[in-house]
Scaffold this motif. Structure first.
Motif, PDB file in Angstrom:
ATOM      1  N   ASN A 539       0.765  -0.938  -0.034  1.00  0.00           N
ATOM      2  CA  ASN A 539       0.024  -0.096   0.063  1.00  0.00           C
ATOM      3  C   ASN A 539       0.663   1.293  -0.003  1.00  0.00           C
ATOM      4  OD1 ASN A 539      -3.255  -0.418   0.508  1.00  0.00           O
ATOM      5  ND2 ASN A 539      -2.180  -2.195   1.253  1.00  0.00           N
ATOM      6  N   GLY A 540       2.025   1.134  -0.195  1.00  0.00           N
ATOM      7  CA  GLY A 540       2.980   2.292  -0.507  1.00  0.00           C
ATOM      8  C   GLY A 540       3.583   2.912   0.695  1.00  0.00           C
ATOM      9  N   ILE A 541       3.209   2.124   1.960  1.00  0.00           N
ATOM     10  CA  ILE A 541       3.990   2.586   3.317  1.00  0.00           C
ATOM     11  C   ILE A 541       5.324   2.286   3.624  1.00  0.00           C
ATOM     12  CG2 ILE A 541       3.524   2.581   5.801  1.00  0.00           C
ATOM     13  CD1 ILE A 541       0.676   2.367   5.219  1.00  0.00           C
ATOM     14  N   ALA A 542       6.238   3.233   3.594  1.00  0.00           N
ATOM     15  CA  ALA A 542       7.407   2.914   3.795  1.00  0.00           C
ATOM     16  C   ALA A 542       7.651   2.014   5.449  1.00  0.00           C
ATOM     17  CB  ALA A 542       8.529   4.311   3.974  1.00  0.00           C
ATOM     18  N   ILE A 543       8.383   0.960   5.115  1.00  0.00           N
ATOM     19  CA  ILE A 543       8.486   0.024   6.561  1.00  0.00           C
ATOM     20  C   ILE A 543       9.704  -0.747   6.542  1.00  0.00           C
ATOM     21  CG2 ILE A 543       7.147  -2.145   5.161  1.00  0.00           C
ATOM     22  CD1 ILE A 543       5.975  -2.544   8.033  1.00  0.00           C
ATOM     23  N   GLN A 544      10.443  -0.754   7.532  1.00  0.00           N
ATOM     24  CA  GLN A 544      11.703  -1.460   7.685  1.00  0.00           C
ATOM     25  C   GLN A 544      11.356  -2.929   7.832  1.00  0.00           C
ATOM     26  OE1 GLN A 544      14.188   0.165  10.587  1.00  0.00           O
ATOM     27  NE2 GLN A 544      15.824  -0.870   9.839  1.00  0.00           N
ATOM     28  N   VAL A 545      11.568  -3.784   7.188  1.00  0.00           N
ATOM     29  CA  VAL A 545      11.265  -5.169   7.417  1.00  0.00           C
ATOM     30  C   VAL A 545      12.302  -5.904   8.042  1.00  0.00           C
ATOM     31  CG1 VAL A 545      10.413  -7.283   6.442  1.00  0.00           C
ATOM     32  CG2 VAL A 545       9.876  -5.081   5.421  1.00  0.00           C
ATOM     33  N   LYS A 546      11.869  -6.454   9.330  1.00  0.00           N
ATOM     34  CA  LYS A 546      12.974  -7.363   9.983  1.00  0.00           C
ATOM     35  C   LYS A 546      12.338  -8.540  10.467  1.00  0.00           C
ATOM     36  CE  LYS A 546      15.890  -3.343  11.913  1.00  0.00           C
ATOM     37  NZ  LYS A 546      17.175  -4.021  11.554  1.00  0.00           N
ATOM     38  N   ALA A 547      13.212  -9.728   9.986  1.00  0.00           N
ATOM     39  CA  ALA A 547      12.618 -11.009  10.343  1.00  0.00           C
ATOM     40  C   ALA A 547      13.483 -11.498  11.365  1.00  0.00           C
ATOM     41  CB  ALA A 547      12.598 -11.672   9.058  1.00  0.00           C
ATOM     42  N   ILE A 548      13.052 -12.491  11.999  1.00  0.00           N
ATOM     43  CA  ILE A 548      13.538 -13.377  13.162  1.00  0.00           C
ATOM     44  C   ILE A 548      14.288 -12.451  14.040  1.00  0.00           C
ATOM     45  CG2 ILE A 548      14.595 -15.672  13.230  1.00  0.00           C
ATOM     46  CD1 ILE A 548      14.568 -16.048  10.364  1.00  0.00           C
ATOM     47  N   GLU A 549      13.740 -11.800  14.807  1.00  0.00           N
ATOM     48  CA  GLU A 549      14.159 -10.710  15.540  1.00  0.00           C
ATOM     49  C   GLU A 549      14.524 -10.892  17.102  1.00  0.00           C
ATOM     50  OE1 GLU A 549      15.637  -7.141  14.966  1.00  0.00           O
ATOM     51  OE2 GLU A 549      16.115  -8.593  13.309  1.00  0.00           O
ATOM     52  N   LYS A 550      13.268 -11.483  17.877  1.00  0.00           N
ATOM     53  CA  LYS A 550      13.630 -11.707  19.156  1.00  0.00           C
ATOM     54  C   LYS A 550      12.547 -12.556  19.671  1.00  0.00           C
ATOM     55  CE  LYS A 550      12.319  -8.071  21.526  1.00  0.00           C
ATOM     56  NZ  LYS A 550      12.205  -6.662  21.986  1.00  0.00           N
ATOM     57  N   LEU A 551      12.610 -12.927  21.023  1.00  0.00           N
ATOM     58  CA  LEU A 551      11.528 -13.480  21.453  1.00  0.00           C
ATOM     59  C   LEU A 551      10.611 -12.667  22.371  1.00  0.00           C
ATOM     60  CD1 LEU A 551      13.963 -16.445  23.150  1.00  0.00           C
ATOM     61  CD2 LEU A 551      12.395 -16.699  21.418  1.00  0.00           C
ATOM     62  N   ILE A 552       9.296 -13.340  22.254  1.00  0.00           N
ATOM     63  CA  ILE A 552       8.088 -12.517  22.876  1.00  0.00           C
ATOM     64  C   ILE A 552       7.112 -13.431  23.288  1.00  0.00           C
ATOM     65  CG2 ILE A 552       6.037 -11.068  22.428  1.00  0.00           C
ATOM     66  CD1 ILE A 552       7.531  -9.399  20.267  1.00  0.00           C
ATOM     67  N   PRO A 553       6.692 -13.162  24.765  1.00  0.00           N
ATOM     68  CA  PRO A 553       5.571 -14.113  25.049  1.00  0.00           C
ATOM     69  C   PRO A 553       4.484 -13.784  24.386  1.00  0.00           C
ATOM     70  CG  PRO A 553       6.627 -12.506  26.840  1.00  0.00           C
ATOM     71  CD  PRO A 553       7.081 -11.993  25.444  1.00  0.00           C
ATOM     72  N   PHE A 554       3.726 -15.113  23.982  1.00  0.00           N
ATOM     73  CA  PHE A 554       2.608 -15.093  23.167  1.00  0.00           C
ATOM     74  C   PHE A 554       1.503 -14.477  23.710  1.00  0.00           C
ATOM     75  CE2 PHE A 554      -1.294 -17.317  22.016  1.00  0.00           C
ATOM     76  CZ  PHE A 554      -1.336 -17.271  20.695  1.00  0.00           C
ATOM     77  N   GLU A 555       1.406 -14.709  25.257  1.00  0.00           N
ATOM     78  CA  GLU A 555       0.346 -14.123  25.879  1.00  0.00           C
ATOM     79  C   GLU A 555       0.166 -12.897  26.005  1.00  0.00           C
ATOM     80  OE1 GLU A 555       3.423 -15.362  28.961  1.00  0.00           O
ATOM     81  OE2 GLU A 555       2.723 -16.138  26.773  1.00  0.00           O
ATOM     82  N   LYS A 556       1.186 -11.921  25.657  1.00  0.00           N
ATOM     83  CA  LYS A 556       1.384 -10.623  25.620  1.00  0.00           C
ATOM     84  C   LYS A 556       0.925  -9.960  24.186  1.00  0.00           C
ATOM     85  CE  LYS A 556       4.209  -9.949  29.701  1.00  0.00           C
ATOM     86  NZ  LYS A 556       5.404  -8.979  30.235  1.00  0.00           N
TER      87      LYS A 556
END
Length: 560
Positions: A539-556
């Motif tokens: 949709n033309g929005i500038a976004i800095q794509v980063k993959a496989i970055e960090k661990l996050i609690p699923f429940e949050k």
């Protein structure tokens, strides 16, 4: 894919290799050479099916020829085969190179690209004069009644072919991006293996946002495309002699040659081997892209007689210095880096609590509301294929930006491993939602420094958001031992009901959505958490794509 479909794909492949219609006898003979024992009668039966599908057409008594629809089917039909075909294609080009550097006669491997502005020729000329090319020998062909100009340049694979003809085998290993500082090559920053990919490695790095060829020419600093190969160390002296002679006739592009077992530009070289880095043949074309000029780049497309090429300039002043030291830190590949995160996944499927792996991409806070609306629309339009979980995260240094965390598909590998089931992430791919869905591109996780899905997003290959035709979304292919199938299916079903994108659980030796697991294993196709991120970019929005970055609690995490 059934055996019948496999045979039909091979028939289509044979038809593409002939410029004129051919009959069933010739097709049967060529199939036999490929290991298919199919008589003329059986060929005619298969051809009738292909005719009915619109993949081939009968041309009188001359035989049949492939249609455009057939070419499209062939391109998508055996992606699991294509991941080996790219490397085989370059090996074929190397074999067909018969250029004699003493007489300057014979065939060379060429890239033929299309430019749409004559001024682009001057840009290319500047790059050739800087020595950032394999050779200044090119061919310009203006297409009649059009602004198009076809530009043919020599590919670095030509050098591999010349060495092979002299009895020196080369192993084409990687294509990637090479960092230059003060006109000195420093190290490779990104790499993709020539094996186990359906995309030519340098094609993956040909985006204007990834190279800075013009900066290298004007400032001495930047990033250029380059290739890396290995040769036996016993052939080094002879190879250096041949390369010196090639320089004298206008074929060069050599960046560095290591010694026996000596690391080079951040890449390890085994004992008994020598590493050679060569400028990517597409480098002049990348400079055109950097200026925003339209160009269609094709890589190692064909073999051409050297005599049909002519130098665009005689003024070559190489700007690159020789690397001072090969003692650079080794470049880390994606999968070894990822395993450490995969092992830390402790998500409990019963309690729906615990850490998962997250991708974190950054946008301007001004675009947050629009981005969230796009994500919601994307999920609501296709909940079967889109993962709804996300979390907003502060940018570590920029108060004007905010991060959008989504669930990385490698979380599934970590969850299964945490439950005693070995799960190997094999490919990241581009999945076309036909019926059935089919992978149309695959990149091996083990042979790249970049997340494959990030590559597909950067090349604008996705159509996740409101597409009129078949959508193209991001997915991964995993491999699990068959012995653990029952428990694995149980866990995957729970994950799917939780909202994780599990598309297909395959069977042993089954081609699953066009991807193939090894014997005694079965494949699993899962959706990428970057699909909603791809929709934002579409949709033309500038976004800095980063993959496989960090661990996050699923429940949050929140849910769309």
């Amino acid at each position: 894919m059934s055996e019948t479909e496999h045979k039909m794909i091979e028939i289509l492949r044979i038809l593409t290799q002939h410029d004129k219609p051919i009959g069933s006898k010739l097709i049967a003979d060529e199939l036999k050479n490929k290991g298919f024992n199919l008589g003329e009668r059986a060929v005619r039966y298969h051809m009738q099916i292909l005719d009915e599908k619109g993949y081939t057409e009968r041309i009188g008594y001359a035989g049949r020829q492939i249609t455009e629809l057939g070419r499209e089917k062939l391109e998508k039909g055996l992606i699991y085969d294509q991941v080996d075909f790219i490397h085989s294609k370059f090996e074929e080009m190397i074999y067909l190179t018969d250029f004699n550097y003493m007489t300057q006669t014979g065939n060379v491997v060429v890239n033929t690209s299309t430019i749409y502005n004559e001024e682009s020729i001057n840009i290319m000329k500047e790059i050739f004069e800087s020595g950032l090319s394999v050779s200044p020998y090119i061919n310009l062909n203006k297409v009649k009644n059009s602004d198009e100009i076809e530009v043919t340049t020599i590919c670095g694979t030509t050098i591999d072919g010349i060495l092979l003809n002299e009895g020196i085998p080369s192993q084409l290993k990687y294509g990637g991006l090479l960092k230059i500082e003060n006109s000195q090559p420093i190290k490779f920053t990104e790499l993709i293996s020539y094996k186990k990919t359906s995309i030519t490695p340098l094609d993956a790095f040909s985006m204007a946002s990834q190279t800075s060829v013009l900066d290298v020419v004007t400032k001495g600093n930047g990033t250029i495309p380059a290739n890396f190969r290995l040769i036996p160390s016993i052939g080094r002296k002879k190879a250096v002699s041949i390369i010196d002679k090639l320089k004298n006739i206008g074929i060069n592009g050599i960046i560095s040659i290591s010694h026996d077992g000596e690391d080079i530009l951040g890449l390890p070289v085994p004992n008994g081997m020598v590493g050679i880095a060569i400028v990517g043949g597409i480098t002049p074309f990348c400079a055109i892209k950097e200026l925003g000029e339209p160009i269609d780049i094709k890589i190692a497309e064909e073999i051409m007689d050297f005599k049909t090429l002519h130098p665009i300039t005689s003024k070559i002043e190489p700007i690159l210095k020789h690397p001072q030291s090969n003692n650079q830190p080794k470049i880390p590949f994606l999968l070894p880096k990822s395993w450490n995160l995969i092992q830390q996944v402790n998500f409990d499927v019963e309690k729906r609590k615990g850490d998962i792996i997250a991708n974190v991409s950054y946008i301007s806070k001004d675009n947050l509301d629009k981005s969230m609306r796009i994500m919601e629309e994307t999920y609501n339009s296709d909940p079967k294929y889109i993962n709804p979980y996300y979390k907003l995260i502060d940018h570590p240094t920029d108060d004007e930006k905010i991060g959008i965390a989504t669930i990385c598909s490698l979380s599934i590998d970590g969850l299964l491993i945490n439950n005693g089931i070995m799960c190997n992430p094999i490919y990241g791919g581009l999945l076309e939602l036909t019926e059935p869905p089919l992978f149309i591109d695959l990149i091996s996780y083990s042979g790249t420094t970049l997340d494959p899905h990030k590559i597909f997003i950067s090349k604008n290959k996705t159509t996740v958001y409101k597409n009129q035709g078949a959508k193209k979304i991001l997915a991964s292919f995993k491999e699990i031992p068959y012995v653990s199938r029952e428990y694995a299916v149980y866990l995957l079903d729970i994950l799917k009901n939780t909202g994780f994108s599990i598309y297909k659980i395959g069977k042993p030796r089954e081609v699953t959505y066009n991807a193939k697991a090894d014997n005694y294993n079965f494949g699993v196709v899962a959706g990428s958490g970057l699909n909603t991120i791809a929709a934002i970019k579409e949709n033309g929005i500038a976004i800095q794509v980063k993959a496989i970055e960090k661990l996050i609690p699923f429940e949050k995490m929140d849910r769309l």
